[in-house]
Scaffold this motif. Structure first.
Motif, short mmCIF file in Angstrom:
data_model
loop_
_atom_site.label_atom_id
_atom_site.label_comp_id
_atom_site.label_asym_id
_atom_site.label_seq_id
_atom_site.Cartn_x
_atom_site.Cartn_y
_atom_site.Cartn_z
N GLY A 264 0.90 -1.19 -0.06
CA GLY A 264 -0.06 -0.07 0.01
C GLY A 264 0.78 1.23 -0.02
O GLY A 264 0.31 2.22 -0.59
N GLU A 265 1.86 1.22 0.77
CA GLU A 265 2.79 2.47 0.67
C GLU A 265 4.22 1.83 0.46
O GLU A 265 4.70 1.10 1.16
CB GLU A 265 2.67 3.17 2.01
CG GLU A 265 1.32 3.73 2.33
CD GLU A 265 1.42 4.51 3.54
OE1 GLU A 265 2.23 4.88 4.08
OE2 GLU A 265 0.35 5.01 4.15
N MET A 266 4.67 2.42 -0.63
CA MET A 266 6.25 2.03 -0.83
C MET A 266 7.26 2.64 -0.15
O MET A 266 7.26 3.87 0.15
CB MET A 266 6.30 2.47 -2.35
CG MET A 266 7.69 1.96 -2.95
SD MET A 266 8.18 0.53 -2.90
CE MET A 266 9.77 0.06 -3.09
N HIS A 267 8.07 1.86 0.57
CA HIS A 267 9.23 2.44 1.14
C HIS A 267 10.67 1.79 0.69
O HIS A 267 10.69 0.46 0.31
CB HIS A 267 9.46 2.37 2.64
CG HIS A 267 7.95 2.90 3.22
ND1 HIS A 267 8.12 4.14 3.69
CD2 HIS A 267 6.91 2.25 3.84
CE1 HIS A 267 6.90 4.55 4.03
NE2 HIS A 267 6.25 3.51 4.37
N GLY A 268 11.57 2.59 0.33
CA GLY A 268 12.91 2.29 -0.14
C GLY A 268 13.67 0.79 0.51
O GLY A 268 14.12 -0.04 -0.53
N GLU A 269 13.28 0.66 1.56
CA GLU A 269 14.08 -0.63 2.37
C GLU A 269 13.41 -1.83 1.90
O GLU A 269 13.96 -2.91 1.95
CB GLU A 269 13.88 -0.35 3.99
CG GLU A 269 12.58 -0.41 4.50
CD GLU A 269 12.12 1.08 4.64
OE1 GLU A 269 11.25 1.04 5.55
OE2 GLU A 269 12.44 1.78 4.00
N ILE A 270 12.31 -1.84 1.16
CA ILE A 270 11.64 -3.09 0.69
C ILE A 270 12.33 -3.61 -0.53
O ILE A 270 12.30 -4.83 -1.03
CB ILE A 270 10.19 -2.97 0.51
CG1 ILE A 270 9.41 -4.34 0.33
CG2 ILE A 270 9.75 -2.25 -0.80
CD1 ILE A 270 8.05 -4.37 0.49
N VAL A 271 12.90 -2.69 -1.33
CA VAL A 271 13.64 -3.33 -2.43
C VAL A 271 14.66 -4.28 -2.56
O VAL A 271 14.61 -5.31 -3.26
CB VAL A 271 14.25 -2.12 -3.18
CG1 VAL A 271 14.93 -2.45 -4.62
CG2 VAL A 271 12.93 -1.02 -3.64
N GLU A 272 15.60 -4.33 -1.65
CA GLU A 272 16.91 -5.00 -1.48
C GLU A 272 16.05 -6.61 -1.00
O GLU A 272 16.50 -7.61 -1.79
CB GLU A 272 17.78 -4.61 -0.64
CG GLU A 272 18.98 -5.80 -0.35
CD GLU A 272 19.50 -6.05 -1.57
OE1 GLU A 272 20.05 -7.50 -1.67
OE2 GLU A 272 19.52 -5.40 -2.63
N PRO A 273 15.24 -6.65 0.08
CA PRO A 273 14.72 -7.76 0.16
C PRO A 273 14.03 -8.54 -1.01
O PRO A 273 14.18 -10.02 -1.09
CB PRO A 273 13.77 -7.90 1.42
CG PRO A 273 14.22 -6.59 1.76
CD PRO A 273 15.02 -5.59 0.90
N THR A 274 13.42 -7.80 -1.76
CA THR A 274 12.47 -8.41 -2.82
C THR A 274 13.53 -8.81 -3.77
O THR A 274 13.07 -9.73 -4.54
CB THR A 274 11.66 -7.15 -3.25
OG1 THR A 274 10.84 -6.85 -2.25
CG2 THR A 274 10.53 -7.82 -4.58
N LEU A 275 14.71 -8.10 -4.04
CA LEU A 275 15.42 -8.45 -4.94
C LEU A 275 16.08 -9.71 -4.67
O LEU A 275 16.60 -10.58 -5.19
CB LEU A 275 16.66 -7.39 -5.21
CG LEU A 275 16.34 -6.17 -6.15
CD1 LEU A 275 17.40 -4.97 -6.15
CD2 LEU A 275 16.24 -6.53 -7.44
N THR A 276 16.26 -9.93 -3.34
CA THR A 276 16.65 -11.43 -2.71
C THR A 276 15.91 -12.40 -3.34
O THR A 276 16.60 -13.76 -3.36
CB THR A 276 16.98 -11.52 -1.32
OG1 THR A 276 17.63 -10.34 -0.85
CG2 THR A 276 17.37 -12.68 -0.74
#
Length: 376
Positions: A264-276
């Protein structure tokens, strides 16, 4: 025309349902009696300031379906009084460089979406308390009537219920197209979707219909994970961290060819775990909206380059509203796209604030407003 509408008068305030006045259609415009409106998280971003508006008041709503009641001069002949229509939250002129290159979701008319100024003549179409009102995405579907430019209007099959038709103006094509167009999910792919709201559930269905072998839903709420499995997910996890090892086992260490972020709300710290979770040479699609002034993204730049991964943005599912909206409704009518179960609850216009409270507390996949004579 005097009617009602849900208006926001400032940051952090509640929607105020009150009398408004809607202008008559001028050149290129139509007037529509709305039957339903979707309650999308993007409207809440106006409340928080994540989507900055040039001024207040603002009329909410950018998902809607209804019936054309009036035509202004110069409206294309394929639109007529009595037509059932869906409002596309991005207008498409069909003539700008983006449109003619097939990227109608990036139409140049989108530059004025938050200005409040009509496409036809650069004036306002809504007033409340004697003030000009900015309609969300030049639409403002939190009212039972609207005057809008024809480039935001898509004619639909009249046999489709308005209760589901409104969903294909934004959330469904945004999610579905994130999987089918932007991520380009292929048969046999493994796909992870992070965030299971209306957009995430649509991305999930797009991945299923594209033939993905593993469709992994990730959401902290157990109820949403249960719903995801009913909609076709093969696996569901509470968070990205708990999904890493099972996905390694499912894919023999390859991970997911496609990952899609639809929180619902995008924050930058979610990118790296998703790239994992994303495989070598894989694509991570960012569909979720972040705050306009947020520039922070955390990612391992060494692994991004050395494993040739890609982070890809997405708006409106990278699609074409005039093609995709009727196509999605055909999939619905054929039983291949489940829109009925996406509508968790129906609200009256007066209950708009309760609807957003339910959304924020995770009780809805999608809530809709259903208009009655009492609203008009």
């Amino acid at each position: 025309m005097k009617t009602k509408g849900a208006v926001l008068w400032g940051l952090g305030q509640e929607w105020s349902v009150e009398e408004i006045e809607i202008g008559e259609p001028v050149v290129g415009e139509v007037q529509i009696q709305l039957e339903t409106a979707g309650m999308c998280h993007s409207d809440h971003h106006i409340v928080t300031g994540a989507t900055p508006m040039p001024a207040f008041p603002v009329m909410g709503g950018h998902e809607g379906a209804g019936i054309i009641t009036k035509l202004g001069p110069g409206v294309p002949t394929d639109l007529a009084v009595g037509d059932h229509v869906v409002l596309s939250f991005i207008p498409a002129c069909g003539r700008c460089p983006a449109c003619v290159s097939g990227q109608m979701a990036l139409c140049d008319l989108g530059a004025g979406l938050l200005s409040g100024l009509s496409i036809s003549d650069g004036t306002y179409r809504i007033q409340a308390r004697g003030q000009n009102v900015i309609p969300m995405c030049l639409l403002g579907t939190f009212s039972p009537y609207m005057t809008v430019h024809h480039t935001s209007v898509v004619k639909i099959d009249p046999s489709v219920p308005f209760e589901v038709a409104c969903l294909v103006g934004c959330g469904v094509p945004t999610g579905f197209g994130s999987a089918t167009n932007v991520a380009n999910v292929m048969p046999g792919d493994s796909v992870a979707i992070v965030g299971i709201g209306g957009v995430g559930m649509s991305a999930l269905q797009g991945a299923v219909l594209s033939g993905a072998t593993n469709v992994i839903a990730i959401d902290p709420l157990a109820w949403k994970r249960e719903q995801a499995l009913k909609f076709g997910a093969t696996h569901a996890f509470e968070n990205v961290e708990s999904a890493i090892v099972p996905i390694m086992e499912l894919t023999e260490g390859r991970m997911c060819e496609k990952t899609i972020i639809t929180v619902g709300e995008m924050h930058g710290e979610i990118v790296e775990p998703t790239l994992t979770l994303t495989s070598k040479g894989g694509t991570c699609v960012v569909t979720a909206m972040g705050h306009m002034v947020d520039f922070d993204v955390k990612q391992n730049n060494f692994l991004l380059a050395m494993l040739q991964k890609r982070v890809q943005g997405a708006i409106f599912g990278g699609g074409n509203a005039r093609k995709d909206i009727p196509r999605l409704l055909r999939l619905y009518k054929s039983g291949q796209l489940n829109l009925d179960d996406m509508v968790t609850r129906t609200y009256s216009l007066e209950e708009v604030n309760q609807g957003y409270k339910d959304m924020l507390e995770g009780r809805n996949i999608r809530g809709i407003i259903k208009y009655t004579d009492a609203d008009r």
